[in-house]
Design a protein around this motif. Structure first.
Motif, PDB file in Angstrom:
ATOM      1  N   THR A  69     -52.094 -73.300 103.389  1.00 53.08           N
ATOM      2  CA  THR A  69     -52.688 -71.977 103.219  1.00 53.08           C
ATOM      3  C   THR A  69     -53.071 -71.358 104.565  1.00 53.08           C
ATOM      4  OG1 THR A  69     -53.524 -72.619 101.053  1.00 53.08           O
ATOM      5  CG2 THR A  69     -54.548 -70.697 102.074  1.00 53.08           C
ATOM      6  N   TYR A  70     -53.689 -72.146 105.434  1.00 53.98           N
ATOM      7  CA  TYR A  70     -54.107 -71.640 106.745  1.00 53.98           C
ATOM      8  C   TYR A  70     -52.921 -71.129 107.550  1.00 53.98           C
ATOM      9  CZ  TYR A  70     -55.564 -71.634 111.615  1.00 53.98           C
ATOM     10  OH  TYR A  70     -55.790 -71.267 112.913  1.00 53.98           O
ATOM     11  N   HIS A  71     -51.879 -71.954 107.672  1.00 49.91           N
ATOM     12  CA  HIS A  71     -50.727 -71.566 108.475  1.00 49.91           C
ATOM     13  C   HIS A  71     -49.907 -70.449 107.820  1.00 49.91           C
ATOM     14  CE1 HIS A  71     -51.458 -75.431 110.672  1.00 49.91           C
ATOM     15  NE2 HIS A  71     -51.339 -74.543 111.643  1.00 49.91           N
ATOM     16  N   HIS A  72     -49.896 -70.408 106.496  1.00 51.97           N
ATOM     17  CA  HIS A  72     -49.191 -69.330 105.807  1.00 51.97           C
ATOM     18  C   HIS A  72     -49.830 -67.981 106.160  1.00 51.97           C
ATOM     19  CE1 HIS A  72     -47.150 -67.968 101.805  1.00 51.97           C
ATOM     20  NE2 HIS A  72     -46.567 -67.461 102.875  1.00 51.97           N
ATOM     21  N   GLN A  73     -51.143 -67.924 106.140  1.00 53.39           N
ATOM     22  CA  GLN A  73     -51.838 -66.691 106.522  1.00 53.39           C
ATOM     23  C   GLN A  73     -51.603 -66.380 108.003  1.00 53.39           C
ATOM     24  OE1 GLN A  73     -55.857 -67.520 105.358  1.00 53.39           O
ATOM     25  NE2 GLN A  73     -55.489 -66.983 103.220  1.00 53.39           N
ATOM     26  N   LEU A  74     -51.599 -67.411 108.824  1.00 54.83           N
ATOM     27  CA  LEU A  74     -51.397 -67.225 110.256  1.00 54.83           C
ATOM     28  C   LEU A  74     -50.029 -66.607 110.563  1.00 54.83           C
ATOM     29  CD1 LEU A  74     -52.483 -67.776 113.163  1.00 54.83           C
ATOM     30  CD2 LEU A  74     -51.227 -69.954 113.035  1.00 54.83           C
ATOM     31  N   VAL A  75     -48.968 -67.132 109.959  1.00 52.35           N
ATOM     32  CA  VAL A  75     -47.627 -66.622 110.271  1.00 52.35           C
ATOM     33  C   VAL A  75     -47.446 -65.187 109.776  1.00 52.35           C
ATOM     34  CG1 VAL A  75     -46.589 -68.918 110.388  1.00 52.35           C
ATOM     35  CG2 VAL A  75     -46.443 -67.618 108.272  1.00 52.35           C
ATOM     36  N   HIS A  76     -48.173 -64.815 108.724  1.00 47.02           N
ATOM     37  CA  HIS A  76     -48.095 -63.428 108.248  1.00 47.02           C
ATOM     38  C   HIS A  76     -48.843 -62.469 109.167  1.00 47.02           C
ATOM     39  CE1 HIS A  76     -45.844 -63.332 104.509  1.00 47.02           C
ATOM     40  NE2 HIS A  76     -46.306 -64.541 104.269  1.00 47.02           N
ATOM     41  N   SER A  77     -49.666 -62.999 110.057  1.00 44.60           N
ATOM     42  CA  SER A  77     -50.427 -62.137 110.956  1.00 44.60           C
ATOM     43  C   SER A  77     -49.593 -61.637 112.142  1.00 44.60           C
ATOM     44  CB  SER A  77     -51.669 -62.868 111.480  1.00 44.60           C
ATOM     45  OG  SER A  77     -51.289 -63.896 112.385  1.00 44.60           O
ATOM     46  N   ASN A  78     -48.456 -62.302 112.401  1.00 40.68           N
ATOM     47  CA  ASN A  78     -47.631 -61.900 113.541  1.00 40.68           C
ATOM     48  C   ASN A  78     -46.184 -62.328 113.301  1.00 40.68           C
ATOM     49  OD1 ASN A  78     -46.402 -61.390 116.001  1.00 40.68           O
ATOM     50  ND2 ASN A  78     -48.129 -62.126 117.203  1.00 40.68           N
ATOM     51  N   LYS A  79     -45.487 -61.570 112.488  1.00 40.69           N
ATOM     52  CA  LYS A  79     -44.107 -61.895 112.109  1.00 40.69           C
ATOM     53  C   LYS A  79     -43.194 -62.012 113.317  1.00 40.69           C
ATOM     54  CE  LYS A  79     -41.231 -58.835 110.672  1.00 40.69           C
ATOM     55  NZ  LYS A  79     -40.465 -57.818 109.960  1.00 40.69           N
ATOM     56  N   ASP A  80     -43.278 -61.097 114.250  1.00 43.06           N
ATOM     57  CA  ASP A  80     -42.377 -61.103 115.407  1.00 43.06           C
ATOM     58  C   ASP A  80     -42.516 -62.378 116.239  1.00 43.06           C
ATOM     59  OD1 ASP A  80     -41.342 -58.622 114.718  1.00 43.06           O
ATOM     60  OD2 ASP A  80     -42.795 -57.544 115.957  1.00 43.06           O
ATOM     61  N   PHE A  81     -43.713 -62.900 116.325  1.00 41.93           N
ATOM     62  CA  PHE A  81     -43.942 -64.135 117.069  1.00 41.93           C
ATOM     63  C   PHE A  81     -43.466 -65.358 116.288  1.00 41.93           C
ATOM     64  CE2 PHE A  81     -46.640 -67.837 117.968  1.00 41.93           C
ATOM     65  CZ  PHE A  81     -46.406 -67.991 119.324  1.00 41.93           C
ATOM     66  N   TRP A  82     -43.820 -65.427 114.992  1.00 39.29           N
ATOM     67  CA  TRP A  82     -43.585 -66.635 114.204  1.00 39.29           C
ATOM     68  C   TRP A  82     -42.178 -66.761 113.630  1.00 39.29           C
ATOM     69  CZ3 TRP A  82     -46.303 -70.771 114.641  1.00 39.29           C
ATOM     70  CH2 TRP A  82     -47.627 -70.681 115.066  1.00 39.29           C
ATOM     71  N   GLN A  83     -41.546 -65.669 113.280  1.00 39.30           N
ATOM     72  CA  GLN A  83     -40.241 -65.760 112.627  1.00 39.30           C
ATOM     73  C   GLN A  83     -39.227 -66.592 113.421  1.00 39.30           C
ATOM     74  OE1 GLN A  83     -38.211 -62.031 111.557  1.00 39.30           O
ATOM     75  NE2 GLN A  83     -38.713 -62.557 109.435  1.00 39.30           N
ATOM     76  N   PRO A  84     -39.043 -66.373 114.707  1.00 37.64           N
ATOM     77  CA  PRO A  84     -38.077 -67.199 115.453  1.00 37.64           C
ATOM     78  C   PRO A  84     -38.484 -68.672 115.530  1.00 37.64           C
ATOM     79  CG  PRO A  84     -38.900 -65.390 116.840  1.00 37.64           C
ATOM     80  CD  PRO A  84     -39.602 -65.297 115.528  1.00 37.64           C
ATOM     81  N   LYS A  85     -39.782 -68.927 115.643  1.00 35.19           N
ATOM     82  CA  LYS A  85     -40.256 -70.314 115.710  1.00 35.19           C
ATOM     83  C   LYS A  85     -39.993 -71.054 114.398  1.00 35.19           C
ATOM     84  CE  LYS A  85     -43.810 -69.467 119.175  1.00 35.19           C
ATOM     85  NZ  LYS A  85     -42.985 -69.920 120.247  1.00 35.19           N
ATOM     86  N   LEU A  86     -40.232 -70.372 113.275  1.00 39.73           N
ATOM     87  CA  LEU A  86     -40.006 -70.990 111.980  1.00 39.73           C
ATOM     88  C   LEU A  86     -38.519 -71.229 111.725  1.00 39.73           C
ATOM     89  CD1 LEU A  86     -42.618 -69.051 109.830  1.00 39.73           C
ATOM     90  CD2 LEU A  86     -42.833 -71.325 110.849  1.00 39.73           C
ATOM     91  N   LYS A  87     -37.686 -70.301 112.160  1.00 40.93           N
ATOM     92  CA  LYS A  87     -36.229 -70.472 112.026  1.00 40.93           C
ATOM     93  C   LYS A  87     -35.783 -71.734 112.753  1.00 40.93           C
ATOM     94  CE  LYS A  87     -34.781 -65.697 111.379  1.00 40.93           C
ATOM     95  NZ  LYS A  87     -34.042 -64.566 111.928  1.00 40.93           N
ATOM     96  N   GLN A  88     -36.332 -71.968 113.944  1.00 48.84           N
ATOM     97  CA  GLN A  88     -35.974 -73.160 114.705  1.00 48.84           C
ATOM     98  C   GLN A  88     -36.386 -74.433 113.983  1.00 48.84           C
ATOM     99  OE1 GLN A  88     -37.857 -72.388 118.510  1.00 48.84           O
ATOM    100  NE2 GLN A  88     -35.837 -72.014 119.437  1.00 48.84           N
ATOM    101  N   LEU A  89     -37.529 -74.400 113.310  1.00 48.43           N
ATOM    102  CA  LEU A  89     -38.002 -75.588 112.604  1.00 48.43           C
ATOM    103  C   LEU A  89     -37.092 -76.021 111.454  1.00 48.43           C
ATOM    104  CD1 LEU A  89     -41.861 -75.021 112.427  1.00 48.43           C
ATOM    105  CD2 LEU A  89     -40.635 -76.780 113.729  1.00 48.43           C
ATOM    106  N   VAL A  90     -36.424 -75.073 110.829  1.00 47.96           N
ATOM    107  CA  VAL A  90     -35.576 -75.418 109.683  1.00 47.96           C
ATOM    108  C   VAL A  90     -34.109 -75.594 110.029  1.00 47.96           C
ATOM    109  CG1 VAL A  90     -37.142 -74.422 107.971  1.00 47.96           C
ATOM    110  CG2 VAL A  90     -35.302 -73.028 108.915  1.00 47.96           C
ATOM    111  N   GLU A  91     -33.757 -75.350 111.285  1.00 44.97           N
ATOM    112  CA  GLU A  91     -32.346 -75.522 111.704  1.00 44.97           C
ATOM    113  C   GLU A  91     -31.996 -76.987 111.831  1.00 44.97           C
ATOM    114  OE1 GLU A  91     -31.998 -73.185 115.272  1.00 44.97           O
ATOM    115  OE2 GLU A  91     -31.550 -71.387 114.117  1.00 44.97           O
TER     116      GLU A  91
END
Length: 91
Positions: A69-91
């Motif tokens: 829950t904590y990290h889900h709210q965090l990533v929604h606070s800054n999509k431009d920052f988190w989206q590329p990082k999350l993509k790397q995690l699932v590659e």
């Protein structure tokens, strides 16, 4: 498939991730993928590319990641920052 009632799956959106994709992502991630000392709450399925941005990716496991829950709210606070990082995690 295993059932974990502490994981939030449903949303208010009409199009939802399938049970198959949900369980694939859950089995792949097991825990919050940003796991650290700040992890709190239950696991939630997060769409890396938001559903509103591309409905064709809603049911793609490579576009989904499990976050607490904590990290889900965090990533929604800054999509431009988190989206590329999350993509790397699932590659």
């Amino acid at each position: 498939p295993r059932v974990n009632k502490s994981i939030k799956k449903v949303s208010s959106h009409k199009k939802r991730v399938s049970d198959t994709t949900y369980h694939l992502v859950l089995d792949r991630d097991i825990t919050c993928r940003l796991r650290d000392e700040h992890c709190t709450g239950r696991l939630e399925l997060h769409h890396i590319v938001y559903r509103s941005e591309d409905v064709n990716l809603i049911d793609e496991p490579s576009n989904c990641i499990m976050l607490c829950t904590y990290h889900h709210q965090l990533v929604h606070s800054n999509k431009d920052f988190w989206q590329p990082k999350l993509k790397q995690l699932v590659e």
